[in-house]
Enzyme design. Structure first.
Site, PDB file in Angstrom:
ATOM      1  N   CYS A  11      14.457 -41.654  75.035  1.00 44.16           N
ATOM      2  CA  CYS A  11      14.838 -40.590  74.096  1.00 44.16           C
ATOM      3  C   CYS A  11      15.938 -41.164  73.201  1.00 44.16           C
ATOM      4  CB  CYS A  11      15.347 -39.403  74.899  1.00 44.16           C
ATOM      5  SG  CYS A  11      16.049 -38.084  73.904  1.00 44.16           S
ATOM      6  N   CYS A  45      12.189 -41.489  67.093  1.00 42.36           N
ATOM      7  CA  CYS A  45      12.167 -40.375  68.054  1.00 42.36           C
ATOM      8  C   CYS A  45      10.875 -40.558  68.831  1.00 42.36           C
ATOM      9  CB  CYS A  45      12.163 -39.027  67.333  1.00 42.36           C
ATOM     10  SG  CYS A  45      11.864 -37.639  68.469  1.00 42.36           S
TER      11      CYS A  45
HETATM   12  N1  DGL Z   1      12.228 -37.624  72.104  1.00 44.84           N
HETATM   13  C1  DGL Z   1      13.580 -37.515  71.768  1.00 44.84           C
HETATM   14  C2  DGL Z   1      14.105 -38.574  70.862  1.00 44.84           C
HETATM   15  O1  DGL Z   1      13.587 -39.675  70.892  1.00 44.84           O
HETATM   16  C3  DGL Z   1      14.232 -36.189  71.706  1.00 44.84           C
HETATM   17  C4  DGL Z   1      13.712 -35.193  70.798  1.00 44.84           C
HETATM   18  C5  DGL Z   1      14.420 -33.876  70.970  1.00 44.84           C
HETATM   19  O2  DGL Z   1      14.525 -33.419  72.105  1.00 44.84           O
HETATM   20  O3  DGL Z   1      14.849 -33.323  69.957  1.00 44.84           O
HETATM   21  O4  DGL Z   1      15.052 -38.371  70.147  1.00 44.84           O
END
Ligand code: DGL
Length: 270
Positions: free
Chosen positions: A70, A189
């Site tokens: 993440c 993301c």
């Molecule tokens: N998948 C996550 C990232 O790479 C988080 C997205 C989120 O929860 O807003 O930032």
């Protein structure tokens, strides 16, 4: 000992998928904090507190090494956890993020030296990518843009729906409007690769679009080869378990589509 993979929700599955492809022998435990996703617009303190809870839980479940799959958590919590929490919790355990492995390859990707970064509001506000690039490849021009709607589309299984087109086109157009010389878009993301067919449709032809899965998988393989003390402790039964903070039936349904095989998850409370 297992390798823990953590994300706010489904996005980390795009990383897990590539890690399993590259390193199928290990045992993995995936934790999605779906009940509290998205993290992208949450404040620094909250993302840090949620991420620390998740990391501690993965340690309790027998993970020696945890990957924050993440970007938001990597941007807002990784450094504090590595520097302040790990020494007190257990200095022999490791937590790694997804930003460094991505930044390491960015300079080799773009010919124009102009890169666009699409990420959550939290990752963009942290300027983690720009700061890391400044240290390693200051000649790269990076334009960062937050795409606040994209994670919602993925978490609500609307990534393939016609309604997603408007928001995909909107942010691609905004990014290229800010810097028309961009020849490479980094999806900063881990949820965004699930929108890839639509992102490709609305990006100009020839635009390079980079997802992080393969980069993180390659970087993990390299890390394990350089750290035999961690690698030796990793169980090798080629298994993967899934835990979620939301309804497991809902998680199973969407995760099975992303992973291309039936996923069975358990619910946990953090
Ligand atoms: N998948 C996550 C990232 O790479 C988080 C997205 C989120 O929860 O807003 O930032």
């Amino acid at each position: 000992m297992r390798i823990g993979i953590f994300d706010s929700g489904y996005g980390g599955l795009t990383i897990l998928k590539e890690i399993r492809r590259r390193l199928p022998q290990y045992d993995y435990l995936y934790l999605g904090d779906n009940a509290r996703a998205p993290y992208g617009s949450r404040s620094f303190d909250i993302v840090y507190a949620f991420t620390l809870q998740a990391v501690e839980r993965l340690f309790q479940e027998g993970c020696k090494l945890v990957i924050l799959a993440c970007n938001t958590a990597s941007a807002k919590a990784l450094r504090s956890i590595q520097q302040n929490d790990l020494p007190a919790i257990d200095p022999s355990r490791r937590v790694l993020g997804v930003i460094r492995p991505t930044v390491e390859v960015i300079p080799s990707l773009s010919e124009s030296r102009h890169i666009g970064l699409l990420a959550t509001a939290g990752t963009v506000a942290s300027h983690s990518y720009a700061m890391e690039l400044e240290k390693t490849a200051p000649e790269i021009n990076i334009t960062e843009l937050a795409c606040p709607m994209w994670v919602h589309l993925v978490e609500n299984n609307e990534a393939d729906a016609p309604g997603a087109d408007y928001f995909v086109k909107k942010y691609i157009d905004q990014l290229l409007g800010k810097d028309p010389e961009i020849d490479t878009i980094v999806l900063g993301c881990t949820h965004y690769p699930l929108l890839l067919p639509k992102i490709r449709e609305y990006a100009p032809e020839g635009m390079r679009i980079i997802s992080q899965g393969t980069l993180v998988a390659e970087s993990l393989a390299d890390y394990l080869s350089r750290h035999p003390e961690i690698e030796c402790d990793c169980d090798k039964n080629a298994s993967t378990e899934y835990i979620t903070t939301e309804n497991p039936e809902k998680f199973n349904e969407l995760a099975s589509i992303f992973m291309d095989y039936p996923v069975e998850s358990k619910r946990i409370i953090l």
